[in-house]
Design an enzyme around this catalytic site. Sequence first.
Site, PDB file in Angstrom:
ATOM      1  N   GLU A 263      14.135 -10.334  68.103  1.00 28.61           N
ATOM      2  CA  GLU A 263      13.655  -9.886  69.413  1.00 28.61           C
ATOM      3  C   GLU A 263      14.680  -8.953  70.047  1.00 28.61           C
ATOM      4  OE1 GLU A 263      12.569 -13.197  71.873  1.00 28.61           O
ATOM      5  OE2 GLU A 263      10.990 -13.880  70.509  1.00 28.61           O
ATOM      6  N   HIS A 281       7.430 -12.637  74.440  1.00 29.20           N
ATOM      7  CA  HIS A 281       8.204 -13.785  74.922  1.00 29.20           C
ATOM      8  C   HIS A 281       7.934 -14.032  76.408  1.00 29.20           C
ATOM      9  CE1 HIS A 281      11.943 -16.268  73.699  1.00 29.20           C
ATOM     10  NE2 HIS A 281      11.242 -16.918  74.611  1.00 29.20           N
TER      11      HIS A 281
END
Length: 530
Positions: A263, A281
């Site tokens: 990420e 997220h």
Amino acid sequence: MAPRVLVSDQLSPTAVQIFKDRGVEVDYLPDLGKDKDALLAVIDQYDGLAIRSATKVTEKLIAAATKLKVVGRAGIGVDNVDIPAASRKGIIVMNTPFGNSITTAEHAIALMFAVARQLPAADISTQAGKWEKNRFMGVEITGKVLGIIGCGNIGAIVASRGVGLKMKVIAFDPFLSADRAAQLGIEKVELETLFKRADFITLHTPMTEKTKGIIDAKAIAQMKDGVRIINCARGGLVVEKDLAEAIKSGKVAGAGVDVFETEPAKDSPLFGLDNVVCTPHLGASTEEAQENVALQVAEQMSDYLISGAVQNALNMPSISAEEAPLLTPFVKLAEILGSFVGQVTEDPIKAVEIVYDGAPGAMNTRALTSAALAGLLKPLMQSVNMVSAPLMAKERGIIVSEVRRDKSGVFDGYIKLTVTTEKFSRSVAGTSFSDGKPRFIQIKDINMEAEVGRHMLYTTNHDEPGVIGELGTMCSKNNINIANFHLGRNTKGGDAIAMLYLDEPLEEAVMAEIRSLKKIGQAKLLSFDV
């Protein structure tokens, strides 16, 4: 002089006001965290630092923070904080682990609905002027089997929502007791059973060595055809390429993914696949959650700076300055005893009894019990600490009891921890000598005295000649030095155990060789923070 706190990330004005109301001076500079040099230049002026994710609390920053006593993270993740460096400097690191639980649970449910009815793709198609009713044939949620991997705080909320949706909810969690499952109205199952029965699978477990890649090609092969998978926990729990292949083949009908192996996720094997819903997220991204964690971190930091109270600390036990010299060695002992049982026990734990014999019984046993529970739970929940461990145990229905008694043996004091599962009870006892170092003195009711090392090999066997030689030969063959070798048995020719203190850990291939030895029963490689 009033303590002074710097807020270097965006935080609610209400949280800033909490600091002021509690008598804490506060500087609200929400963009400072993005400028590491500017932050470095002023950090030595502050007793506390309140952050979100933008501020990076590095070893360099901590070294410059000459007055800093506490770092408060509004949220659960502390990847942006060098906790070992903070610990070495005596700086407490706090987070707010429960402020976004409902938000994350609701996001998992939202993804489940989106995948079940293919809502994102249907929206894009309809807004493009198409009318593809036959293309977007969904499935009902009602009556389906929802499998939850990890039934702690967030998992339990998802379970309650699933029950409310008239789903059949099953859960796998090594620490979920039958009583707690019954209280939630769900069925506790083994992981393989969950894979075979679930129509929807949602993950709510921390990332540990045991849970990393828990859903891979092998796991998917055990699942129902047409299963749908939701992940709002941690990206590495699911092997993305394996999930992508399963979706392409039709084995998996769809997936809702909020977290990724890397990420920010700029690329993923899952991108572009039919009926894969991806979000960046967003599990904790609601106004309510962001407000809750901000208020909580302000309250916690104020409590510590004003009165010394500690909540949700990741690196500090709740021990007063007066208690510390006597209590600290037994805190470490309690944590090691818990860690031993946590590492060797694979079945769900129903109850824990801790006996404080002699000197420890006159101490702050609440701190000792918290340390023991933290050690017990840490193999599966690495972020657990002395503050959060009792709550984690309670959420999993683990019954915890303490027994204090006067000195009853040859030692001035010792701690004995016994865990009960549905299949057996297992106990371990230890003491701390005048040098402050913990020792094992009894395992499975077999007396022994073993120094605790960072890397240890624990084995069980039938008492017979040759065991020492075989274990020694195996370590020698693999160039592993044995620092200490401790033995114990209940009777001649009866049950026996060995604890080897090693200079370095054994490779898994070596452990497999040891487990294959005919003379060896159980063999576990243990790791202790000493």
